[in-house]
Design an enzyme around this catalytic site. Structure first.
Site, PDB file in Angstrom:
ATOM      1  N   HIS B  47      -9.298  -3.692 -77.273  1.00  0.00           N
ATOM      2  CA  HIS B  47      -8.853  -4.939 -76.665  1.00  0.00           C
ATOM      3  C   HIS B  47      -9.537  -6.109 -77.383  1.00  0.00           C
ATOM      4  O   HIS B  47     -10.640  -5.963 -77.924  1.00  0.00           O
ATOM      5  CB  HIS B  47      -9.214  -4.960 -75.179  1.00  0.00           C
ATOM      6  CG  HIS B  47      -8.399  -4.024 -74.339  1.00  0.00           C
ATOM      7  ND1 HIS B  47      -8.435  -4.013 -72.967  1.00  0.00           N
ATOM      8  CD2 HIS B  47      -7.503  -3.072 -74.689  1.00  0.00           C
ATOM      9  CE1 HIS B  47      -7.611  -3.089 -72.497  1.00  0.00           C
ATOM     10  NE2 HIS B  47      -7.039  -2.499 -73.534  1.00  0.00           N
ATOM     11  N   GLU B  49     -11.144  -8.656 -76.326  1.00  0.00           N
ATOM     12  CA  GLU B  49     -12.497  -8.999 -75.862  1.00  0.00           C
ATOM     13  C   GLU B  49     -13.551  -8.061 -76.456  1.00  0.00           C
ATOM     14  O   GLU B  49     -14.624  -8.497 -76.870  1.00  0.00           O
ATOM     15  CB  GLU B  49     -12.601  -8.878 -74.333  1.00  0.00           C
ATOM     16  CG  GLU B  49     -11.629  -9.690 -73.530  1.00  0.00           C
ATOM     17  CD  GLU B  49     -10.363  -8.896 -73.196  1.00  0.00           C
ATOM     18  OE1 GLU B  49      -9.729  -8.331 -74.110  1.00  0.00           O
ATOM     19  OE2 GLU B  49     -10.008  -8.869 -72.010  1.00  0.00           O
ATOM     20  N   CYS B  77      -9.633  -6.707 -68.259  1.00  0.00           N
ATOM     21  CA  CYS B  77      -9.484  -5.467 -67.486  1.00  0.00           C
ATOM     22  C   CYS B  77     -10.879  -4.969 -67.076  1.00  0.00           C
ATOM     23  O   CYS B  77     -11.889  -5.486 -67.555  1.00  0.00           O
ATOM     24  CB  CYS B  77      -8.770  -4.410 -68.346  1.00  0.00           C
ATOM     25  SG  CYS B  77      -9.839  -3.669 -69.613  1.00  0.00           S
ATOM     26  N   CYS B  80     -13.233  -4.198 -70.080  1.00  0.00           N
ATOM     27  CA  CYS B  80     -13.763  -5.354 -70.815  1.00  0.00           C
ATOM     28  C   CYS B  80     -14.719  -6.172 -69.953  1.00  0.00           C
ATOM     29  O   CYS B  80     -15.708  -6.714 -70.450  1.00  0.00           O
ATOM     30  CB  CYS B  80     -12.618  -6.212 -71.328  1.00  0.00           C
ATOM     31  SG  CYS B  80     -11.681  -5.380 -72.634  1.00  0.00           S
TER      32      CYS B  80
END
EC number: 3.5.4.33
Lengths: 144, 144
Positions: B47, B49, B77, B80
């Site tokens: 992801h 992040e 999410c 993260c």
């Protein structure tokens, strides 16, 4: 769990927090294993579980570890528990419970949450004493 | 947020879910930025992040992003959000809320949880409409 424990011991030798993880295929064949590499990689997200799942996805060539089991010596933290959902593992088998940092049977209980899109079977406390002792001894040495 | 949005747009061009993230230093200087690379890396944990925080740790040479702000186009999410705790970021600024997949204001609310060891300041809903529209358009195209 033997292979996960071997990875945890190897991590301890590298002066990493001794946690080890293995991803097993549906037939129980190890696809990937890793120990904690937070210090070595200068990366606080380099937990054993994350590295093992990432490696397993490379090995299988798929982002989905649908039939796979993640075996880990310590209860995964919320980050790793949530990552297991993204990797769509089928089952998580872990050793020692982690009341302070765990994210499955403790803390935000990420996988139990109603918004969690994947049902993952959880088997905790496997060879709990042996797995916990490795961590206890490591932190006892650190405090000396 | 401009830089995070640019990363999200770049991700969309690579046919990744369009999310972008930036890590800012205490002075507001961008240390690292990334877009989603799940497909490209064959890694469901890649992801925006995670990648941005990992890069920032490499840039600063420290595993602690103590005074840093993570700026991201979508509510992180649970994975993260929990990673941001491990990286010890000071503040998370995010764009669109994510009632289905979010882990800060929705779902397991990882950072609010009493076992969470770090207090992270949260500012959500920044340029919410613009950030949300990018995602909506992407998924609308996918369904065509």
């Amino acid at each position: 769990m033997d292979l996960a424990l071997a990875e945890a011991h190897a991590a301890a030798h590298r002066e990493e927090v001794p946690v080890g993880a293995v991803v097993l295929s549906a037939n129980g064949v190890p696809l990937a294993s890793a120990g904690n590499e937070v210090e070595e990689r200068n990366d606080p997200s380099a937990h054993a579980e994350m590295l093992a799942m990432r490696k397993a996805a490379q090995v299988t060539g798929s982002t989905r570890l649908d039939d796979c089991t993640l075996v880990v010596t310590l209860e995964p933290c919320p980050m790793c528990a949530a990552a297991a959902v993204h990797f769509r593992v089928r089952r998580i088998v872990f050793g020692a419970y982690d009341p302070k940092g765990g994210g499955i049977d403790h803390g935000p209980r990420v996988i139990d949450h109603p918004t969690c899109l994947r049902h993952i079977e959880i088997i905790g406390g496997v060879r709990e004493q042996e797995n916990g002792l490795l961590l206890k001894n490591f932190f006892r040495k650190l405090r000396r």
